[in-house]
Design a protein around this motif. Structure first.
Motif, short mmCIF file in Angstrom:
data_model
loop_
_atom_site.label_atom_id
_atom_site.label_comp_id
_atom_site.label_asym_id
_atom_site.label_seq_id
_atom_site.Cartn_x
_atom_site.Cartn_y
_atom_site.Cartn_z
N LYS A 50 0.83 -1.20 0.00
CA LYS A 50 0.00 0.00 0.00
C LYS A 50 0.87 1.25 0.00
CE LYS A 50 -3.61 2.29 2.74
NZ LYS A 50 -4.42 2.20 4.00
N GLU A 51 1.93 1.24 0.80
CA GLU A 51 2.83 2.40 0.85
C GLU A 51 3.59 2.57 -0.45
OE1 GLU A 51 4.57 5.79 2.20
OE2 GLU A 51 2.89 4.67 3.08
N GLN A 70 2.55 1.71 -3.40
CA GLN A 70 1.61 2.25 -4.38
C GLN A 70 1.35 3.74 -4.14
OE1 GLN A 70 -1.63 -0.50 -3.89
NE2 GLN A 70 -0.83 -1.91 -5.43
N HIS A 71 1.38 4.16 -2.90
CA HIS A 71 1.23 5.59 -2.62
C HIS A 71 2.43 6.37 -3.13
CE1 HIS A 71 0.52 9.34 -0.43
NE2 HIS A 71 1.79 9.27 -0.05
N GLN A 72 3.63 5.88 -2.86
CA GLN A 72 4.84 6.61 -3.24
C GLN A 72 5.01 6.71 -4.75
OE1 GLN A 72 6.71 8.29 -1.22
NE2 GLN A 72 5.84 7.55 0.72
N ARG A 110 2.41 6.51 -7.04
CA ARG A 110 1.08 6.65 -7.64
C ARG A 110 1.08 7.52 -8.90
NH1 ARG A 110 1.86 9.85 -3.45
NH2 ARG A 110 1.01 11.97 -3.32
N ASN A 146 3.64 1.73 -10.79
CA ASN A 146 2.96 2.17 -9.57
C ASN A 146 2.71 1.02 -8.59
OD1 ASN A 146 1.02 0.79 -10.96
ND2 ASN A 146 -0.52 2.42 -10.95
N ARG A 181 4.25 5.96 7.10
CA ARG A 181 4.40 6.92 5.99
C ARG A 181 5.75 7.64 6.05
NH1 ARG A 181 0.57 8.75 3.00
NH2 ARG A 181 0.43 6.48 2.73
N ASP A 203 8.26 7.82 2.98
CA ASP A 203 8.76 9.08 2.43
C ASP A 203 10.29 9.11 2.40
OD1 ASP A 203 6.18 10.00 2.08
OD2 ASP A 203 6.15 11.20 3.92
#
Length: 363
Positions: free
Chosen positions: A79-80, A82-84, A86, A91, A231, A235
């Motif tokens: 999930k993380e 895919q966020h980073q 996106r 992705n 997160r 990051d």
């Protein structure tokens, strides 16, 4: 077996104080058959988890309760990831289509980030499960005792510090097991990036405190160490990915050296890679690329999410769709917010598919 679910079986409690915590061992009066069934069940479960090497399977059989935590960690890091990514051509979408413990780590798909974030995810999940009393093998960190100080003054160690040392130790044994079977540049790279991921979680441990004293003043404090939100780790590793260093294996095969001979720094806390990433424009399963056909892009952006970059110069289609949003919101005494639902038409831009060569149509 109905005899395996009686009063003799202890259940872990969540977030119990450190001094009340103890190992969650079965009662001596628990029937032997229950322990046999438990061991047999662990063997069956671990033998049927795809993608594990022998060392990982052995750890699974010894600590089957940890595998659920590792599975939760896998969901978290994917999930993380895919966020980073996106807004990028790749992705992480390939990773959640597999049913292995980690999701399939594709042959070339951004290894420098994937190995670091997956290793961090295991550390995070195991450490959290320890502190919440979900595992037999560990609980809170009991090493921190007595008085200490920070920029706000003195405090007493107490509460339930997250057991980051156990989480890191188990993650190293479990995640690194696969790479230690091979002696090549890629395995060395993966081991290095695994370590960077583990250290990233540790880097963001924070001090949390509870105040004691008259009227809630902080003249007396009890403090403990806790992990930050995942997160922050994501990051941090994303920034390290952007500045990753290309390396090559040294001649005796025991380590790697920086490809750029003018590089003067240290690679200790940096992500490294041994080959460049593909462009991810086209579907290429072996590279972990689903291509960008059909991906939504931003027409006005000149960044990686812009249609020119995302669509690899193939162009894009525009579709007008109806969007419903809350609008004209008003505060109503007391105490609610009431909104209307407004409809408007918006243009959605999606990347065109790759044009097939003419000879494919003929054949």
């Amino acid at each position: 077996n109905p005899h395996c679910h009686g009063e003799n079986m202890q259940t872990p409690h969540r977030r119990t104080p450190l001094h009340h915590r103890g190992p969650f061992n079965s009662s001596p009066s628990t029937p032997v058959v229950c322990r046999y069934i438990g061991a047999l069940g662990a063997r069956v479960i671990c033998d049927n988890i795809p993608g594990l090497v022998n060392k990982q399977r052995q750890l699974c059989q010894r600590h089957p309760d940890l595998m659920q935590s590792i599975g939760e960690g896998a969901k978290e890091w994917i999930k993380e990831c895919q966020h980073q990514f996106r807004h990028h051509r790749w992705n992480c979408s390939t990773l959640d289509r597999d049913h292995t413990v980690f999701g399939r780590v594709m042959l070339r798909s951004e290894r420098r980030f994937v190995y670091a974030i997956s290793s961090a995810g295991v550390v995070y999940a195991i450490t959290r499960a320890c502190s919440q009393g979900e595992l037999k093998i560990c609980n809170c960190d009991g090493q921190k005792r007595g008085r200490a100080s920070d920029d706000r003054g003195n405090f007493d160690w107490g509460g339930c510090s997250d057991n980051i040392n156990y989480g890191t130790k188990f993650a190293k044994a479990f995640v690194d097991a696969r790479e230690r079977m091979v002696k090549d540049a890629r395995a060395l790279m993966n081991l290095h990036n695994n370590r960077c991921g583990r250290m990233a979680v540790k880097r963001f441990m924070k001090l949390e405190c509870k105040c004691h004293g008259v009227s809630g003043s902080c003249s007396l404090r009890t403090c403990w160490l806790a992990m930050s939100d995942f997160r922050r780790t994501g990051d941090y590793l994303r920034k390290k990915y952007n500045t990753a260093i290309e390396v090559t294996m040294n001649q005796d095969g025991t380590g790697f050296m920086v490809a750029d001979k003018d590089f003067k720094g240290s690679t200790k806390n940096e992500l490294v890679y041994v080959e460049n990433s593909p462009d991810y424009c086209l579907t290429e399963r072996s590279a972990g690329s689903l291509g960008t056909a059909g991906r939504v892009c931003n027409k006005s952006s000149r960044g990686t999410d812009g249609c020119e970059v995302m669509c690899c110069g193939r162009g894009y289609d525009t579709t007008r769709v109806k969007r419903v949003t809350k609008c004209e919101c008003k505060f109503k005494w007391c105490c609610a917010v009431e909104c209307n639902h407004c409809e408007d038409l918006v243009d959605v831009h999606t990347c065109k598919p790759h044009k097939r060569p003419d000879w494919l149509d003929i054949t």
